[in-house]
Design an enzyme around this catalytic site. Structure first.
Site, PDB file in Angstrom:
ATOM      1  N   ALA A  52      10.322 -42.938   1.722  1.00  0.00           N
ATOM      2  CA  ALA A  52       8.994 -43.518   1.920  1.00  0.00           C
ATOM      3  C   ALA A  52       8.530 -43.472   3.374  1.00  0.00           C
ATOM      4  O   ALA A  52       7.360 -43.195   3.649  1.00  0.00           O
ATOM      5  CB  ALA A  52       8.984 -44.964   1.417  1.00  0.00           C
ATOM      6  N   GLU A  82       0.813  -1.202   0.000  1.00  0.00           N
ATOM      7  CA  GLU A  82       0.000   0.000   0.000  1.00  0.00           C
ATOM      8  C   GLU A  82       0.859   1.270   0.000  1.00  0.00           C
ATOM      9  O   GLU A  82       0.502   2.273  -0.627  1.00  0.00           O
ATOM     10  CB  GLU A  82      -0.921   0.026   1.234  1.00  0.00           C
ATOM     11  CG  GLU A  82      -1.910  -1.124   1.302  1.00  0.00           C
ATOM     12  CD  GLU A  82      -1.391  -2.306   2.118  1.00  0.00           C
ATOM     13  OE1 GLU A  82      -2.200  -2.935   2.810  1.00  0.00           O
ATOM     14  OE2 GLU A  82      -0.173  -2.593   2.040  1.00  0.00           O
TER      15      GLU A  82
END
Length: 355
Positions: free
Chosen positions: A287, A51
Site C-alpha cells: 500500500a 521491413e
C-alpha cells in the site's frame, strides 16, 4: 483497405511483444495489386527489423508495391541498416505508416527519406491501435520517463492481505496467470522491501500460454530498499543479473552482480530506468509504495484485479492515502473490464490524462 492491411501488420507486431525489448514491437506487410507479397515482424533486438523480413519475402514483387508499417521506418544505422533506405532500394511506390517514431534518431527522418525518393507516404492509419503496441517506448522517447502500470489484487472490500500479512491467495489462478503477461511486456517490475520480506516473491515470468519462455526477455526486478534489508537468501537473488536495488551500497550485492542505484525520488528513479533502456514498468507493491506512485501522479494505467470475497476491516488496504475532502480524490476512467474465472480485471486510466 489501408486499415485492413495495417491491422494485419499490427497482429504481426504482437508476435514479438515478449521478445523485442528494448526495441519496439513492429510489423510490416507489403501488398501489390491487392495481394500480400511479403510480411514480417521484429522478433528480437539485434535481428532484422520487420521491413527487412517483409522485403526479403516480397523480393522483386516489392517494386511498385505498398508497404504498411506500424512504426515509422528507422533512418539511422544501429545494429541494423536503416529500413527507410531499404524500402527506397526495394522500389516500393507507397508506404503507409501508423505511428511516427519520437526517437530523436528517427523522428520524421524516416518519412523524409522516403518522400525525397519520390515515394508516397501516408501516416496516421490505425495510429491509436498501433500505439498500444509500444506505449512505453513512445512515452520514454517523447518525455524521458517509462510508461507505468500499477497492478493491485484485492477483495471486494478493497483489502490485499490479512493483518498478519497473509495474502495467498485472494485472486484465482486465471488472474495470476494474466499477471504473467503484464510482467512479460515490462522492462522492470518495481516493488518495495516490505513485499520481499513478507512474501519472498520471484517477480519474474514463469508461465505464458503457447509461448517459449526461452524467448521471453525477463524483466528486471527493481527493489526499493532504503535501509539495506534485502536478505541474501531472497528468491529474487537466484538470478542477480536481473536485479536492481535502490538503497545503500552493499559489497556483497556488488559481488553477485546486482545493479545498485542511489536513493532518489520516484520520478528520478524512473528517469534512471529509462537510461537503462527500460520503457515499461510494472509496480507490484504494498500500500505505501503503490500510494506514493499514485499521489505523485506517476501511474499511467491502473490494473486492478478484484476477487468476490470479503477480508474484513482489520485486513490490509490497497492504498493508505488519507483524504479529507472529495476534491482530493484520485479519479480514474475505465479502459476495459475482463473476467478471469470468478475475478474481474479493471484497466483504468487517470481521469485527467485519459483520451
Amino acid at each position: 483497405m489501408d486499415q485492413v492491411w495495417m491491422q494485419k501488420a499490427i497482429e504481426l507486431a504482437k508476435l514479438g511483444q515478449y521478445s523485442t525489448r528494448p526495441n519496439p514491437n513492429v510489423g510490416c506487410v507489403i501488398v501489390k495489386d491487392g495481394t500480400l507479397v511479403g510480411e514480417g515482424f521484429h522478433p528480437q533486438a539485434g535481428q532484422p527489423h520487420a521491413e527487412v523480413f517483409a522485403m526479403r519475402q516480397a523480393g522483386e514483387s516489392a517494386k511498385g508495391a505498398t508497404a504498411y508499417v506500424t512504426l515509422e521506418p528507422c533512418a539511422h544505422y544501429g545494429r541494423t541498416p536503416p529500413c527507410a533506405k531499404g524500402l527506397v532500394e526495394a522500389g516500393v511506390a507507397k508506404v503507409v505508416v501508423a505511428c511516427a517514431d519520437p526517437n530523436p534518431l528517427v523522428s520524421g527522418k524516416g518519412v523524409d527519406i522516403l518522400r525525397q525518393a519520390g515515394i508516397v507516404v501516408e501516416t496516421g492509419v490505425c495510429e491509436q491501435q498501433a500505439a498500444q503496441l509500444n506505449l512505453g517506448f513512445l512515452k520514454a522517447m517523447a518525455i524521458g520517463i517509462p510508461y507505468v502500470r500499477l497492478k493491485v489484487a484485492s477483495s471486494l472490500d478493497g483489502r490485499t492481505a490479512m493483518a498478519s500479512g497473509e495474502s495467498k491467495w485472494i485472486t484465482g489462478t486465471e488472474s495470476r496467470q494474466d499477471v504473467q503477461h503484464w510482467r512479460a511486456i515490462s522492462g522492470a517490475v518495481i516493488t518495495g522491501i516490505e513485499t520481499i520480506l513478507a512474501d519472498d516473491p520471484q517477480l519474474n515470468v514463469r508461465s505464458l500460454a503457447h509461448v517459449d519462455l526461452e524467448k521471453v526477455v525477463q524483466p528486471k526486478r527493481v527493489i526499493l530498499d532504503r535501509k539495506g534489508r534485502l536478505p541474501l537468501t531472497a528468491q529474487v537473488l537466484k538470478h542477480p543479473e536481473t536485479v536492481m536495488i535502490m538503497g545503500p551500497f552493499r559489497e556483497e550485492l556488488a559481488e553477485l552482480g546486482v545493479v545498485q542505484l542511489e536513493i532518489q525520488p520516484l520520478k528520478d528513479l524512473l528517469r534512471t530506468l529509462k537510461d537503462f533502456q527500460i520503457y515499461d514498468v510494472l509496480v507490484e507493491a504494498g500500500a505505501t509504495l503503490s500510494t506514493a506512485f499514485l499521489q505523485e501522479k506517476l501511474v499511467d494505467e491502473l490494473i486492478s484485479y478484484v476477487a468476490p470475497t470479503f477480508l474484513g476491516q482489520s485486513a490490509r488496504p490497497m492504498f493508505n492515502a488519507e483524504f479529507e475532502k472529495m476534491a482530493q480524490q484520485l479519479r480514474f476512467m475505465l479502459k476495459d473490464v475482463h473476467q478471469f474465472g470468478d475475478d474481474i480485471r479493471l484497466r483504468l486510466l487517470p481521469a485527467q490524462e485519459s483520451v
